[in-house]
Enzyme design. Structure first.
Site, PDB file in Angstrom:
ATOM      1  N   PHE A 145       0.860  -1.188   0.000  1.00  0.00           N
ATOM      2  CA  PHE A 145       0.000   0.000   0.000  1.00  0.00           C
ATOM      3  C   PHE A 145       0.889   1.228   0.000  1.00  0.00           C
ATOM      4  O   PHE A 145       1.651   1.460   0.933  1.00  0.00           O
ATOM      5  CB  PHE A 145      -0.953   0.047   1.201  1.00  0.00           C
ATOM      6  CG  PHE A 145      -1.869   1.242   1.107  1.00  0.00           C
ATOM      7  CD1 PHE A 145      -3.039   1.177   0.357  1.00  0.00           C
ATOM      8  CD2 PHE A 145      -1.538   2.445   1.711  1.00  0.00           C
ATOM      9  CE1 PHE A 145      -3.856   2.298   0.221  1.00  0.00           C
ATOM     10  CE2 PHE A 145      -2.355   3.565   1.578  1.00  0.00           C
ATOM     11  CZ  PHE A 145      -3.521   3.489   0.831  1.00  0.00           C
ATOM     12  N   ASP A 230       9.288   3.134   2.168  1.00  0.00           N
ATOM     13  CA  ASP A 230       8.070   3.911   2.438  1.00  0.00           C
ATOM     14  C   ASP A 230       7.699   3.769   3.915  1.00  0.00           C
ATOM     15  O   ASP A 230       7.087   2.791   4.328  1.00  0.00           O
ATOM     16  CB  ASP A 230       6.921   3.436   1.544  1.00  0.00           C
ATOM     17  CG  ASP A 230       5.632   4.239   1.780  1.00  0.00           C
ATOM     18  OD1 ASP A 230       5.568   5.016   2.763  1.00  0.00           O
ATOM     19  OD2 ASP A 230       4.689   4.073   0.995  1.00  0.00           O
ATOM     20  N   LYS A 259       2.087  11.246   7.091  1.00  0.00           N
ATOM     21  CA  LYS A 259       1.237  11.042   8.259  1.00  0.00           C
ATOM     22  C   LYS A 259       1.731  11.788   9.509  1.00  0.00           C
ATOM     23  O   LYS A 259       1.495  12.974   9.631  1.00  0.00           O
ATOM     24  CB  LYS A 259       1.037   9.550   8.490  1.00  0.00           C
ATOM     25  CG  LYS A 259       0.211   8.947   7.326  1.00  0.00           C
ATOM     26  CD  LYS A 259      -0.318   7.572   7.548  1.00  0.00           C
ATOM     27  CE  LYS A 259      -1.303   7.196   6.443  1.00  0.00           C
ATOM     28  NZ  LYS A 259      -0.948   6.037   5.665  1.00  0.00           N
TER      29      LYS A 259
HETATM   30  C1  LIG Z   1      -1.080   6.102   4.160  1.00  0.00           C
HETATM   31  C2  LIG Z   1       0.066   5.623   3.356  1.00  0.00           C
HETATM   32  C3  LIG Z   1       0.414   6.226   2.136  1.00  0.00           C
HETATM   33  C4  LIG Z   1      -0.426   7.314   1.505  1.00  0.00           C
HETATM   34  O1  LIG Z   1      -0.520   8.452   2.278  1.00  0.00           O
HETATM   35  P1  LIG Z   1      -1.684   9.520   1.986  1.00  0.00           P
HETATM   36  O2  LIG Z   1      -1.338  10.687   2.857  1.00  0.00           O
HETATM   37  O3  LIG Z   1      -2.976   8.867   2.343  1.00  0.00           O
HETATM   38  O4  LIG Z   1      -1.611   9.841   0.531  1.00  0.00           O
HETATM   39  C5  LIG Z   1       1.546   5.783   1.495  1.00  0.00           C
HETATM   40  N1  LIG Z   1       2.286   4.784   1.997  1.00  0.00           N
HETATM   41  C6  LIG Z   1       1.983   4.161   3.148  1.00  0.00           C
HETATM   42  C7  LIG Z   1       2.858   3.071   3.658  1.00  0.00           C
HETATM   43  C8  LIG Z   1       0.852   4.551   3.859  1.00  0.00           C
HETATM   44  O5  LIG Z   1       0.521   3.911   4.993  1.00  0.00           O
END
Ligand SMILES: *Cc1c(COP(=O)(O)O)cnc(C)c1O
Length: 410
Positions: A145, A230, A259
């Protein structure tokens, strides 16, 4: 203030009538929140064991972060990157010194930062590795994700995220999360990067086998492939270290944050890398109107200071195992109906047998009794509270979770 039961339904009704229907929220209408507690429009209190998917790691409305935002709001909020500001530089300096990289590129959302990292990796592939133009390939994990933009969903393996949204961006190949053999099989001479989460969050809090990231790091170095990590959800203390990559004693070539970087107030994301990689970006090649704006930078800087000075990363390392132990007790009581309790730091998934009903149903029952959580997939209930959570709140929340599971069993 006392409000009638009807109010909850009225607000939900408005969202359903006027909002796009791309979410299926738990039926709680939030009115306000402070630290680890949330109150709905009827004044009912909840313990937040969800932390907005790691976006409120500082707790809701952390007073220092709110004060920094308020101060900055008396001065200037948005300058655009057409000019400099006196908050962006200090924020970037702090972020680079904490994470140990030369440079950072600020954006807003996690998905934008992932897109940024993809552009970075591809351009690096052409300019530093000599891949023929248009041929760069990026390896991504099954079950990944990384956000919701069209390029990012192009390499999702989740049918729901993709159906009806093609044509998709080419240049991505899949490997099995945790398997080096699978990475070797997917790689070619045109591979410029491996883009991967250190723990797969949305896939159900999947922790890779110990040693995987060390091996991956070595393989990337040997094959001149960028390791792009990520940590939008894992980073900034969630796993009990500043960054999850530290658990394996490695360092990626590019780090994606989001986040919690916004201090629980704003969308702030960033990509970090050392100069030889980051400097493939030149003026005009990439940007974002709001990325690194004066307000976001002031808030994010204070958010980083709070994590450091209030020792919230150390807190996650101390209290995470406590939450894990409490959830394992619940597992022992429930027997095989709780299939797995897994995670790291304050980031734990409880995988239940479908005989207990859907994870969604459990989450709704918990909400009715004042605990906020969120399912992922059909069987996993996640626990990722703010890093400021106390053992007393954990005891209360886990107690309610245990009651809900016991009732589901009968
Ligand atoms: C939430 C998330 C994203 C995307 O972030 P948004 O601010 O919702 O665009 C990307 N990578 C990971 C691992 C995430 O948990």
């Amino acid at each position: 203030m006392h409000i009638k039961e009807g109010t909850t339904q009225a607000f939900i009704g408005l969202e359903q009538r006027y909002g796009a229907r791309n979410y299926h929220p738990v039926p709680v209408v939030v009115d306000r929140a402070l630290d680890c507690l949330v109150w709905d429009v009827q004044g009912r209190e909840y313990i937040d064991m969800m932390g907005a998917y790691s976006a409120v790691s500082h707790g809701h409305l952390h007073p220092r972060v709110v004060a920094a935002a308020t101060r900055q709001l008396q001065k200037v909020a948005v300058t655009s990157r057409a000019y400099h500001s006196n908050t962006l530089g200090p924020f970037l300096e702090k972020l680079c010194s904490i994470a140990g990289f030369d440079r950072a590129l600020p954006m807003n959302t996690g998905a934008e930062a992932v897109e940024t990292a993809i552009k970075l990796a591809r351009r690096w592939g052409y300019r530093a590795k000599g891949i023929a133009d248009g041929q760069a390939e990026i390896l991504v994990a099954r079950g990944n994700f990384h956000g919701r933009t069209n390029t990012v969903i192009s390499f999702s393996t989740e049918e729901d995220y993709k159906a009806g949204f093609g044509p998709f961006t080419p240049g991505f190949h899949h490997f099995d999360f945790g398997s080096m053999d699978s990475i070797r099989a997917a790689a070619t001479a045109n591979t410029c990067a491996v883009l991967v989460e250190p723990i797969q969050g949305e896939a159900g809090v999947i922790v890779p086998p110990a040693g995987f990231f060390r091996e991956l790091r070595d393989w990337c170095t040997q094959n001149k492939v960028l390791l792009v990590d990520d940590e939008v959800q894992a980073g900034l203390g969630r796993t009990g270290k500043w960054f999850a990559f530290e658990h394996e004693g490695i360092r990626p070539d590019a780090l994606i944050l989001g986040k919690a970087l916004g201090g629980g107030l704003l969308p702030v994301s960033a990509v970090l890398a050392d100069a030889p990689v980051m400097d493939v970006f030149t003026p005009g090649s990439h940007g974002s109107t709001f990325g690194g704006n004066a307000l976001a930078a002031a808030v994010a800087l204070e958010g980083l200071r709070v994590l450091e000075e209030e020792r919230l990363v150390e807190r996650a390392a101390e209290i995470g195992p406590y939450l894990m132990e409490r959830l394992r007790e619940v597992q022992r009581q429930a027997g095989p109906l709780v299939r797995d309790v897994r995670g790291r730091g304050l980031w734990i998934g409880v995988d239940i047998d479908p005989a207990l009903g859907s994870a969604r149903r459990i989450v709704e029952k918990m909400a009715e009794r004042g605990v906020l959580s969120k399912e992922t997939h059909e069987t996993v209930i996640r626990f990722a509270p703010p890093l400021t959570i106390t053992t007393a709140l954990i005891d209360k929340a886990v107690g309610i979770f245990a009651e809900v599971l016991a009732e589901a069993r009968t």
